[in-house]
Scaffold this motif. Structure first.
Motif, PDB file in Angstrom:
ATOM      1  N   MET A 121     -48.554  36.948 -98.992  1.00 51.08           N
ATOM      2  CA  MET A 121     -48.514  35.984 -99.585  1.00 51.08           C
ATOM      3  C   MET A 121     -49.608  35.377 -98.240  1.00 51.08           C
ATOM      4  O   MET A 121     -50.168  34.491 -98.185  1.00 51.08           O
ATOM      5  N   LEU A 122     -50.415  36.688 -98.253  1.00 50.58           N
ATOM      6  CA  LEU A 122     -51.854  36.686 -97.132  1.00 50.58           C
ATOM      7  C   LEU A 122     -52.824  36.174 -98.584  1.00 50.58           C
ATOM      8  O   LEU A 122     -54.033  34.946 -98.869  1.00 50.58           O
ATOM      9  N   CYS A 123     -52.434  36.538-100.061  1.00 52.18           N
ATOM     10  CA  CYS A 123     -53.356  36.389-100.978  1.00 52.18           C
ATOM     11  C   CYS A 123     -52.999  35.056-101.565  1.00 52.18           C
ATOM     12  O   CYS A 123     -54.247  34.577-101.729  1.00 52.18           O
ATOM     13  N   VAL A 124     -51.951  34.784-101.206  1.00 53.44           N
ATOM     14  CA  VAL A 124     -51.781  32.889-102.190  1.00 53.44           C
ATOM     15  C   VAL A 124     -53.307  32.390-100.451  1.00 53.44           C
ATOM     16  O   VAL A 124     -52.980  31.261-101.293  1.00 53.44           O
ATOM     17  N   GLN A 125     -52.708  32.112 -99.465  1.00 54.42           N
ATOM     18  CA  GLN A 125     -52.934  31.521 -98.034  1.00 54.42           C
ATOM     19  C   GLN A 125     -55.090  31.625 -98.655  1.00 54.42           C
ATOM     20  O   GLN A 125     -55.575  30.365 -98.781  1.00 54.42           O
ATOM     21  N   VAL A 126     -54.893  32.594 -98.689  1.00 57.40           N
ATOM     22  CA  VAL A 126     -56.904  32.795 -98.665  1.00 57.40           C
ATOM     23  C   VAL A 126     -57.561  32.466 -99.956  1.00 57.40           C
ATOM     24  O   VAL A 126     -59.079  32.302-100.092  1.00 57.40           O
ATOM     25  N   CYS A 127     -57.334  32.205-101.585  1.00 58.21           N
ATOM     26  CA  CYS A 127     -57.344  31.881-102.304  1.00 58.21           C
ATOM     27  C   CYS A 127     -57.929  30.318-102.434  1.00 58.21           C
ATOM     28  O   CYS A 127     -57.407  29.517-102.374  1.00 58.21           O
ATOM     29  N   PRO A 128     -59.161  30.295-102.194  1.00 61.29           N
ATOM     30  CA  PRO A 128     -60.262  29.146-102.619  1.00 61.29           C
ATOM     31  C   PRO A 128     -59.542  28.012-103.169  1.00 61.29           C
ATOM     32  O   PRO A 128     -60.014  27.096-104.080  1.00 61.29           O
ATOM     33  N   LYS A 129     -59.527  28.441-104.757  1.00 66.56           N
ATOM     34  CA  LYS A 129     -58.843  27.620-105.595  1.00 66.56           C
ATOM     35  C   LYS A 129     -57.366  27.476-105.819  1.00 66.56           C
ATOM     36  O   LYS A 129     -56.895  26.980-107.247  1.00 66.56           O
TER      37      LYS A 129
END
Ligand code: SF4
Ligand code: SF4
Length: 71
Positions: free
Chosen positions: A19-27
């Motif tokens: 879930m790192l990508c989920v947390q980092v996505c600005p949108k």
């Protein structure tokens, strides 16, 4: 930035559901799938691909290189 479009590809065989990508996505367009795959992992899915601004942060943060961003 708004007119920038990208095609996001998530390799379900590589994703470990951290879930790192989920947390980092600005949108906030990535989310955990409700389905559990054969490896017992809830992969990430792209909720609203049309909102992606092709920043590439998700691909950079992914420890398993499971995300490809093609602007
Ligand atoms: S950062 Fe990579 S491994 Fe982690 S949930 Fe996202 S796609 Fe899967
Ligand atoms: S490229 Fe940027 S906006 Fe698009 S899904 Fe990845 S982190 Fe989100």
């Amino acid at each position: 930035m708004k007119d920038k479009k990208a095609k996001i590809t998530i390799d379900a065989k590589r994703c470990k559901g951290c879930m790192l990508c989920v947390q980092v996505c600005p949108k906030k367009i990535l989310e955990k799938s409700e389905k559990v795959n054969k490896r017992g992992i809830q992969c990430v899915i792209v909720k609203t691909p049309e909102d992606c601004i092709a920043c590439g942060l998700c691909a950079v943060i992914c420890p398993d290189c499971a995300i490809e961003v093609n602007p």
